[in-house]
Design an enzyme around this catalytic site. Structure first.
Site, mmCIF file in Angstrom:
data_model
loop_
_atom_site.group_PDB
_atom_site.id
_atom_site.type_symbol
_atom_site.label_atom_id
_atom_site.label_comp_id
_atom_site.label_asym_id
_atom_site.label_seq_id
_atom_site.Cartn_x
_atom_site.Cartn_y
_atom_site.Cartn_z
ATOM 1 N N ASN A 115 10.551 15.922 -42.677
ATOM 2 C CA ASN A 115 10.765 16.939 -43.656
ATOM 3 C C ASN A 115 9.350 17.754 -44.107
ATOM 4 O OD1 ASN A 115 11.761 18.806 -45.647
ATOM 5 N ND2 ASN A 115 12.706 16.965 -46.905
ATOM 6 N N LYS A 119 8.776 20.217 -45.883
ATOM 7 C CA LYS A 119 9.248 20.966 -46.946
ATOM 8 C C LYS A 119 8.555 22.440 -47.117
ATOM 9 C CE LYS A 119 10.008 16.418 -49.308
ATOM 10 N NZ LYS A 119 9.963 15.736 -50.195
ATOM 11 N N HIS A 149 19.341 17.654 -49.629
ATOM 12 C CA HIS A 149 18.199 16.889 -49.983
ATOM 13 C C HIS A 149 17.858 16.756 -51.520
ATOM 14 C CE1 HIS A 149 13.851 16.128 -50.643
ATOM 15 N NE2 HIS A 149 13.956 15.410 -49.619
ATOM 16 N N GLU A 185 15.903 17.556 -53.402
ATOM 17 C CA GLU A 185 15.284 18.378 -54.103
ATOM 18 C C GLU A 185 16.308 19.536 -54.345
ATOM 19 O OE1 GLU A 185 11.717 18.459 -51.558
ATOM 20 O OE2 GLU A 185 11.346 16.533 -52.506
ATOM 21 N N GLU A 225 18.232 8.472 -49.340
ATOM 22 C CA GLU A 225 16.997 8.472 -49.882
ATOM 23 C C GLU A 225 17.070 8.142 -51.234
ATOM 24 O OE1 GLU A 225 14.206 11.406 -47.497
ATOM 25 O OE2 GLU A 225 15.524 12.503 -48.843
ATOM 26 N N GLY A 275 8.512 10.541 -52.989
ATOM 27 C CA GLY A 275 7.206 10.999 -53.354
ATOM 28 C C GLY A 275 6.438 10.123 -54.290
ATOM 29 N N SER A 327 9.041 7.933 -49.390
ATOM 30 C CA SER A 327 7.691 7.193 -49.259
ATOM 31 C C SER A 327 7.569 6.485 -48.111
ATOM 32 C CB SER A 327 7.629 6.239 -50.408
ATOM 33 O OG SER A 327 7.443 7.244 -51.771
HETATM 34 P P1 PGA Z 1 8.287 11.489 -48.958
HETATM 35 O O1 PGA Z 1 9.437 12.392 -49.037
HETATM 36 O O2 PGA Z 1 8.267 10.514 -47.759
HETATM 37 O O3 PGA Z 1 7.346 12.367 -49.437
HETATM 38 O O4 PGA Z 1 8.478 10.516 -50.264
HETATM 39 C C1 PGA Z 1 10.603 11.950 -48.416
HETATM 40 C C2 PGA Z 1 11.693 13.202 -48.294
HETATM 41 O O5 PGA Z 1 11.647 13.688 -49.532
HETATM 42 O O6 PGA Z 1 12.828 13.422 -47.444
#
Ligand code: PGA
Length: 259
Positions: free
Chosen positions: A7, A9, A94, A96, A166, A172, A212
């Protein structure tokens, strides 16, 4: 099949950067063929037409989709547009999108159905917040999310869905659940899906772990936790990390098949 979903982003600020990413990816993969691993890379919409030309075993996915086919929906991208552009998959719900853009379970459900109707693979994210975890509501929240996604799906549609577990507190942050905790979630999801369909179908639905993820954690969050792969955020910005993860999963699958 194991999955490495990247992803990307809202990163890569110019087309040059996107093309550079693809060039490095191609160089890292060389002519290597994967039999047990597939990667799906999800860049910003603008670069999807470049990302549909990736090496074998790497597909492109979008980070979001709207549920209508066309019309007066300013700022949205339809599943038909994605399909016609050669995109195979789309991330839906997601954390976010749920957190910043207020996407509810109902919205996630509509988008999932629209993706399936247009033959896109929906990679649907679920996960509890830190607060829900603290108050021991994880199982209830995940159950609600999963039941909502699958409520109106036929067996044929259900099999095509990829679930990405997730935990929102793990995205993050560099804080991950243990293999045991992830495995518990896998068991819970299989139980819910078995109740709705049956055990064989539940077993076939792909479940990924995300939050992460780094290549060094792969064993702990995939085969040790009963997961079928990973959804990767930050580390996916490095094409060689994607290839490294694909190699680790491919090697593990090859060793397993020899045992
Ligand atoms: P990250 O993000 O690996 O940076 O923790 C994962 C995600 O948002 O899918």
């Amino acid at each position: 099949m194991m999955y490495v979903v990247g992803n990307l982003k809202m990163n890569m600020l110019s087309r040059e950067e996107a093309l550079q990413y693809i060039a490095v990816l191609k160089r890292e993969i060389k002519d290597r063929r994967y039999t047990a691993v597939k990667s799906i890379l999800c860049p910003p919409f603008l670069y999807l037409s470049d990302f549909v030309h990736l090496p074998a075993s790497v597909e492109s996915g979008a980070q979001n989709v709207f549920w209508e086919k066309s019309g007066a929906y300013t700022g949205e991208i339809s599943p038909t547009m994605l399909k016609n552009a050669g995109v195979t998959s789309v991330i839906i719900g997601h954390s976010e999108r749920r957190g910043i853009h207020g996407e509810t379970n109902e919205v996630v459900k509509k988008k999932t159905l629209a993706a399936l109707k247009h033959l896109l693979v929906p990679i649907v994210c679920i996960g509890e917040t830190a607060e829900e975890r603290r108050t021991e509501e994880t199982a209830r929240v995940l159950e609600q999310q999963v039941r909502s996604i699958f409520a109106d799906l036929s067996r044929m549609q259900a099999e095509k869905v990829i679930i990405a577990y997730e935990p929102r507190w793990a995205i993050g942050t560099d804080t991950l659940p243990t293999s045991g905790e992830i495995l518990q979630v896998r068991v819970l999801l299989r139980k819910i899906l078995t109740e709705q369909y049956d055990a064989q179908l539940a077993e076939r639905i792909i479940i990924l772990y995300g939050g992460s993820v780094k290549s060094s954690f792969l064993p702990a969050v995939t085969w040790e936790a009963g997961m079928d792969g990973v959804l990767v955020g930050r580390e996916s910005l490095f094409p060689y990390e994607i290839v490294k993860m694909m190699n680790i999963l491919e090697e593990h699958a090859t060793v397993e098949s020899k045992d």
